[in-house]
Scaffold this active site. Structure first.
Site, mmCIF file in Angstrom:
data_model
loop_
_atom_site.group_PDB
_atom_site.id
_atom_site.type_symbol
_atom_site.label_atom_id
_atom_site.label_comp_id
_atom_site.label_asym_id
_atom_site.label_seq_id
_atom_site.Cartn_x
_atom_site.Cartn_y
_atom_site.Cartn_z
ATOM 1 N N HIS A 12 4.018 -39.894 78.146
ATOM 2 C CA HIS A 12 4.026 -38.798 77.179
ATOM 3 C C HIS A 12 4.073 -39.399 75.777
ATOM 4 C CE1 HIS A 12 5.165 -35.176 75.047
ATOM 5 N NE2 HIS A 12 4.968 -34.475 76.150
ATOM 6 N N ARG A 34 3.523 -30.550 68.561
ATOM 7 C CA ARG A 34 2.186 -30.826 68.045
ATOM 8 C C ARG A 34 1.304 -29.591 68.158
ATOM 9 N NH1 ARG A 34 0.387 -34.729 71.683
ATOM 10 N NH2 ARG A 34 2.377 -34.682 72.755
#
Lengths: 226, 541
Positions: free
Chosen positions: B320, B340
């Site tokens: 990740h 994000r």
């Protein structure tokens, strides 16, 4: 590595451990291999609730072992489990939630508003307030105020009225989310079409394309704006 | 006062200086070929020591992630000669192994369909990666989205190696699963009119991730667990399966469970078994930190492999992009992709953003590794770590002032504990092991190659290809949890269990001996080993 060691007292026994570790990592540094008292190691699962006191301070403090940094001279005990036999209910059969909550959790009326639960919550929630909201039937408030609960059990361990506040909160959140909030039209419509098989041919056609064709389509995607 | 040391604060100033100019300029997306090039240069999967060939079993000759091969080439935790299979402790229709989202949903559905179910799990019900999933569940529920779009994103994300029939059912069942969760009383984020809020995750070209603040997995888990208890499904906690049982016809016919606390074994005879044991993170592939639960030690892969099940894509590990790098206490913990998805940039020490933040995870992780390792553009911590900034204040700037508190309360809370206000300061991140992209190969009905053995969730393989998209895992667990349960219930209507045997374990041991493999480990591992060598050296017994 020149680690600075600090004393901690694990269930009364003194160990010198490197400063800066979390309680969980300090326990492992000492040599404990967890079976209980350790779960997600990220502050979500409520397996590692811990109570501790500092010398000269009567106040009982709480934290999650995976999220709490050790403090020199802390006296700590983990509470990996707390008895909470859960009352069963059928969410589909609840017509009067205010009545149901008293039937499923009759002890809710025993809340005396002492606030011990607030001091015990490692998530900094106020069970006293969401229990009060549940008692007056404010489902949305109860749901919102209790949402961050990780069901670690510490509030139940301290409750003078012997409630298990998080079970009440979960019941209310589920009722609120299922029944009070309307089911969105866009979801109903999409699922009606899926059940009618409306998309089957289109998905099948895509799945049968060559890798080259798929890659081309993939690179041509137009992205929605943030 | 900032929770960051002064040395790190310098680069925050640069980040603040470039913030307004960054807002106007998205980094262009890479083409598929551009992405492939970056992955081959920088993704940990392509490091020389990342994978190695396995010498026995169904995948013999293939290269799998190193630490899994160690365990696959070890002998069983169990001595098959000592087990008394005549003494059956539980006799059930369906044994579900694993207490995360896949296992609990499978147990619940099989129970609803009338089967006599036992759910056994290594730790507590709910102890799983499900409970730690923050972002949400992907589904094409919006009018401007479609199943085909979800299909295309998922299969491209998986680098076109996903099993297409699995992706087809995944995207088809997705909106149905969202409705199922809503009907169980999961508290989805909604607009005032009740419509579901959706966000971006990397690699999706539509907003389609449905969240419950930043605790989506925990919300799903506590609700499905509550319903499992309401329905009274029998459960056995702290009871990992250490081997599957077969019958003489080679059908899966139960498992041997270990009580972790009393160290006593028990025998479960079952007409069918659903494996839902999760992933591999706590083996720490490539020695990365991990976001995974304490119990993620690949147990299900080991026991299924000994039984003859084929593994798929077990050389593809997901890192990740945004694991916490500071404070040290939070090292490797997940910072949800939804940051994000809601506008936070990744920024290097010069205040520059260097990759489109909504590329797929393999791509973004590779770009961070390139920035830090190859280009020397990382920000150093005082303790020798390095990372890049995740500019979280942008979430409020691009949204509204209350957005972080409303949608990311968990992150705000956890960093506040360390004196960091993510509304005003960025978060330092570095890639962290997150997901096992492959697993035990299944078909759309969650069947493995062993009759009577089904698999669902992270322990299964094929649906995610070589790289999973955000939001597709909370989806996968419930889609194949449901399908596994239905398949198992169908299967048992005609299944007859013969005499129980551990012969496959004996044969596996013989195969190991014949290959000359002498491995001191025993598997499954069950719990990771974090005891220091200094302590072990003084354990003289």
């Amino acid at each position: 590595m020149n680690e600075q060691l600090v004393p901690i007292y694990v269930m009364g026994k003194k160990y010198d451990v490197p400063e800066g570790l979390t309680i969980m990592k300090a326990m492992e540094w000492i040599g404990y291999k967890y079976i209980r008292g350790c779960g997600c190691r990220g502050g979500f699962c409520g397996a590692c609730s811990t109570v501790y006191r500092m010398p000269g301070d009567y106040k009982l403090q709480v934290g999650l072992a995976c999220q709490t940094t050790i403090t020199s001279s802390m006296y700590l005990t983990q509470i990996p489990s707390y008895p909470n036999p859960k009352a069963a209910y059928d969410l589909n059969k609840i017509e009067n939630p205010a009545k149901a909550i008293l039937e499923v959790f009759p002890e809710i009326a025993k809340c005396v508003g002492c606030g011990a639960c607030v001091k015990a919550c490692p998530q900094k929630l106020r069970p006293i307030d969401y229990v009060a909201a549940a008692l007056r039937g404010d489902w949305e408030q109860t749901a919102e105020m209790s949402f961050d609960c990780i069901m670690c059990g510490l509030c139940a361990s301290r409750c003078t009225g012997e409630l298990v506040p998080y079970n009440i909160a979960l019941f209310v959140r589920r009722y609120f989310s299922k029944v009070v909030r309307p089911k969105p039209e866009h979801l109903i419509n999409r699922n009606r079409d899926i059940r009618n098989g409306q998309y089957d041919l289109a998905v099948k056609a895509l799945a049968e394309k060559s890798a080259e064709e798929l890659k081309k389509l993939y690179d041509q995607r137009q992205f929605e704006k943030i | 006062m900032s929770g960051y040391p002064v040395s790190m604060q310098e680069t925050i100033k640069k980040l603040e200086q470039t913030r307004s100019s960054r807002l106007g300029q998205d980094v262009p997306r890479l083409s598929f070929e551009g992405r492939e090039k970056l992955l081959k240069e920088c993704h940990p999967d392509y490091r020389k020591d990342s994978i190695r060939q396995i010498s026995i079993g169904p995948n013999k000759g293939q290269k799998l992630t190193n630490k899994l091969v160690d365990l696959l080439e070890a002998k069983s935790y169990l001595d098959p000669e000592k087990v008394n299979l005549e003494q059956v402790d539980f006799d059930v229709d369906v044994l579900v192994i694993g207490g995360g989202g896949a296992g609990v949903s499978a147990a619940m559905i099989a129970h609803e369909q009338g089967a006599n179910v036992l759910l056994a799990t290594k730790l507590r019900i709910g102890d799983s990666n499900t409970i730690m999933a923050e972002g949400g569940i992907a589904a094409a529920t919006q009018p401007d989205d479609s199943l085909e779009r979800h299909f295309l994103d998922t299969i491209g994300g998986g680098r076109f190696e996903n099993k297409r029939d699995l992706v087809s059912v995944l995207v088809n069942d997705a909106p149905l699963i969202v409705e199922w969760l809503k009907d169980l009383g999961c508290m989805f984020d909604t607009h005032p009119n009740g419509d579901l809020v959706v966000s971006f995750a990397g690699g999706h070209h539509r907003k389609r991730v449905h969240s419950c603040k930043d605790l989506s997995g925990m919300e799903f888990m506590r609700v499905v667990r509550d319903e499992l208890y309401n329905k009274g499904v029998p459960v056995s906690e702290f009871s990992p399966a250490v081997e599957l049982l077969m019958d003489e016809q080679g059908n899966c016919a139960g498992a041997v469970l270990l009580n972790l606390e009393t160290e006593e074994f028990s025998v479960v005879r079952a007409k069918s078994v659903i494996l839902a044991t999760g992933g591999i993170g706590r083996l720490h592939p490539n020695d990365f930190p991990t976001t995974n639960h304490y119990g993620a030690t690949a147990d299900g892969l080991i026991i299924a492999y000994r039984g003859g099940a084929n593994l798929l894509h077990m050389d593809a590990i997901q890192f990740h992009p945004t694991g916490a790098m500071w404070p040290e206490q939070m090292l490797g913990q997940l910072i949800t992709e939804a940051c994000r998805g809601n506008g936070a940039h990744l920024v290097n020490k010069n205040g520059e953003h260097f990759i489109n933040e909504l590329e797929t995870r393999d791509t973004v992780s590779s770009a961070i590794l390139r920035e830090v390792i190859d280009r020397g553009n990382g920000i150093k911590t005082p303790t020798g770590g390095e990372g890049v900034w995740l500019d979280t204040p942008l979430i409020n700037i691009r949204g509204d002032e209350g957005k972080l508190d409303r949608m990311f309360a968990g992150i705000v809370h956890r960093f506040t504990e360390y004196g960091i206000d993510v509304r005003k300061e960025p978060i330092m991140v570095f890639p962290t092991q997150h997901y096992q992209n492959g697993g035990i190969e299944i078909d759309p009905e969650a069947r493995t190659s062993i009759p009577g053995l089904f698999a669902a969730g992270e322990c299964s393989g094929g649906v995610q290809g070589r790289n999973r998209l955000g939001g597709n895992s909370l989806l996968d667990i419930f889609v194949f949890g449901h399908r596994g349960a239905t398949s198992a219930v169908n299967y048992i209507s005609s299944a007859k269990v013969g005499k129980l045997t551990l012969q496959h374990v004996r044969e596996y041991h013989r195969e190991l001996d014949a290959a000359g493999i002498k491995n001191k480990m025993a598997s499954p591992l069950l719990l990771p080993d974090y005891i220091r060598d200094e302590v072990k050296k003084r354990r003289y017994s």
